[in-house]
Write an enzyme that holds these catalytic residues in place. Structure first.
Site, PDB file in Angstrom:
ATOM      1  N   TYR A 153       0.833  -1.209   0.000  1.00 58.35           N
ATOM      2  CA  TYR A 153       0.000   0.000   0.000  1.00 58.35           C
ATOM      3  C   TYR A 153       0.866   1.257   0.000  1.00 58.35           C
ATOM      4  CZ  TYR A 153      -3.722   3.234   1.455  1.00 58.35           C
ATOM      5  OH  TYR A 153      -4.619   4.277   1.526  1.00 58.35           O
ATOM      6  N   GLY A 156       2.810   1.447  -3.191  1.00 53.56           N
ATOM      7  CA  GLY A 156       1.854   1.598  -4.282  1.00 53.56           C
ATOM      8  C   GLY A 156       1.375   3.031  -4.408  1.00 53.56           C
ATOM      9  N   ASN A 182      -5.932   9.807   8.777  1.00 50.42           N
ATOM     10  CA  ASN A 182      -7.000   8.955   9.309  1.00 50.42           C
ATOM     11  C   ASN A 182      -8.366   9.626   9.257  1.00 50.42           C
ATOM     12  OD1 ASN A 182      -4.403   7.956  10.456  1.00 50.42           O
ATOM     13  ND2 ASN A 182      -5.751   6.428  11.373  1.00 50.42           N
ATOM     14  N   ARG A 194     -10.098  -0.636  10.556  1.00 54.77           N
ATOM     15  CA  ARG A 194      -9.561   0.655  10.985  1.00 54.77           C
ATOM     16  C   ARG A 194      -9.871   0.860  12.466  1.00 54.77           C
ATOM     17  NH1 ARG A 194     -10.469   4.430   5.596  1.00 54.77           N
ATOM     18  NH2 ARG A 194     -11.489   2.784   4.431  1.00 54.77           N
ATOM     19  N   VAL A 195      -9.066   1.702  13.117  1.00 57.21           N
ATOM     20  CA  VAL A 195      -9.129   1.768  14.567  1.00 57.21           C
ATOM     21  C   VAL A 195     -10.464   2.322  15.057  1.00 57.21           C
ATOM     22  CG1 VAL A 195      -7.974   4.040  14.702  1.00 57.21           C
ATOM     23  CG2 VAL A 195      -7.901   2.462  16.657  1.00 57.21           C
ATOM     24  N   SER A 197     -13.526   2.267  13.585  1.00 65.77           N
ATOM     25  CA  SER A 197     -14.590   1.281  13.405  1.00 65.77           C
ATOM     26  C   SER A 197     -14.387   0.088  14.335  1.00 65.77           C
ATOM     27  CB  SER A 197     -14.678   0.838  11.941  1.00 65.77           C
ATOM     28  OG  SER A 197     -13.434   0.373  11.466  1.00 65.77           O
ATOM     29  N   GLY A 215      -0.951   1.311  23.054  1.00 62.33           N
ATOM     30  CA  GLY A 215      -1.806   2.418  22.638  1.00 62.33           C
ATOM     31  C   GLY A 215      -1.173   3.785  22.763  1.00 62.33           C
ATOM     32  N   THR A 218       0.258   7.739  18.227  1.00 65.36           N
ATOM     33  CA  THR A 218      -0.710   8.813  18.027  1.00 65.36           C
ATOM     34  C   THR A 218      -1.263   8.802  16.604  1.00 65.36           C
ATOM     35  OG1 THR A 218       0.898  10.483  17.272  1.00 65.36           O
ATOM     36  CG2 THR A 218       0.543  10.269  19.667  1.00 65.36           C
ATOM     37  N   ARG A 284       1.517  10.058  13.839  1.00 62.03           N
ATOM     38  CA  ARG A 284       0.919  10.429  12.552  1.00 62.03           C
ATOM     39  C   ARG A 284       0.038  11.659  12.779  1.00 62.03           C
ATOM     40  NH1 ARG A 284       0.084   7.172   8.411  1.00 62.03           N
ATOM     41  NH2 ARG A 284       2.273   6.648   8.619  1.00 62.03           N
TER      42      ARG A 284
END
Length: 322
Positions: A153, A156, A182, A194-195, A197, A215, A218, A284
């Site tokens: 990904y 790509g 995000n 995804r985090v 959902s 966790g 970020t 991020r």
């Protein structure tokens, strides 16, 4: 290549148009009285996302692959969102993911070159890899592992950006490249990995929320309406090719997100620790100075407000609502 006149009756092609974000672009284009062709192979998209459009006279759905099934027609603009977007989705078929991003991009650009269309490329913050610069600014070239499990990904999308700019320099194709951070909101696939959902679906079901590596990493979370507004401001800009970061600069740890979701859902779910995946970025967050200056854009929906809408959407799915 001379710029063609663009009217309110645009002819638009949206690849990946039945997906989470692509379907919202289709909605917006139809609201602008465009004639829209949506192509999607439905591997990660859903016809349910475009159910309100599919019978409209100015909307056409094509069940097909961006690499082989682009319509033989003329368009004024092409919105390219044809790619899996979450790690579980794209790692399920890494070869296909890479080729969708590279060959699919090349097919889109060739079509745009033939019919003098403007191209919007949905790129990603993943081009920055596990960044050594924080927050991430567009001039940062990234720290990507080209042989890791996320490379299909990441690389790509990087190669797709290269193709965009090479077609722009070589053939004069008009391009608009957005680097997406995000994003969350209604129409996310409950199983897309995804985090947001994951956390919301698990919290509503009373199941554990998994934190990878404690966790502490970020992320910044942009509500889908804000993101789509940024897309359209970039696409309608007369000459801003990008790349431009489109995302929310408010940064949260993943643990903070889990705690907010638990509070807002009133769940009995607990958090459990899991090992950090290979090449998972530790930080991020976008620098959106360019978007503010060039597009007069910045996100307006706060995380709690966006989560309230998203939780309501997923709660509705659980009781069979549309």
């Amino acid at each position: 290549m001379p710029a063609k006149s663009r009217t309110t009756s645009r002819r638009a092609l949206v690849t990946g148009g039945a997906g989470f974000l692509g379907s919202h672009i289709c909605d917006r284009l139809i609201a602008e009285n465009a004639t829209v062709t949506c192509i999607d192979n439905l591997l990660t998209g859903s016809v349910d996302n475009i159910a309100g459009l599919i019978h409209l006279p100015n909307f056409t759905f094509v069940h097909g692959d961006v690499r082989t099934d682009l319509p033989d027609a003329d368009f004024d603009e092409i919105w390219n969102l044809a790619s899996p977007a979450s790690p579980p989705q794209y790692q399920a078929d890494p070869v296909g993911t890479l080729l969708i991003n590279v060959l699919g991009m090349q097919r889109v650009l060739e079509l745009a070159r033939r019919c003098n269309a403007r191209v919007f490329q949905a790129s990603t913050s993943e081009v920055y890899g596990d960044p050594e610069v924080h927050p991430q600014v567009e001039s940062y070239r990234g720290a990507v592992n080209p042989i890791g499990p996320r490379a299909c990904y990441d690389e790509g999308k990087r190669a797709a950006e290269t193709l965009c700019f090479d077609y722009h320099r070589t053939y004069g194709v008009e391009i608009r490249v957005a680097r997406i951070f995000n994003t969350y909101g209604p129409r996310m696939d409950p199983k897309d990995g995804r985090v947001v959902s994951n956390f919301v679906v698990n919290a509503l079901a009373g199941e554990p929320l998994e934190l990878y590596g404690g966790g502490a990493q970020t992320r910044s979370f942009c509500y889908r309406d804000d993101l789509v507004e940024g897309f359209f401001r970039l696409m309608r800009h007369p000459d801003a090719t990008g790349p431009i970061n489109i995302g929310n600069p408010c940064e949260f740890t993943i643990r903070e997100l889990a705690e907010i979701v638990i509070e807002m859902t009133g769940t009995s779910s607990k958090v459990v620790d899991r090992p950090l995946p290979i090449d998972d970025p530790l930080q991020r967050c976008p620098d959106i100075t360019k978007a503010r200056n060039l597009l007069s854009w910045e996100p307006e929906v706060a995380l709690r407000e966006g989560l309230e809408r998203t939780i309501s959407y997923f709660a509705g799915l659980r009781i069979g609502a549309n």
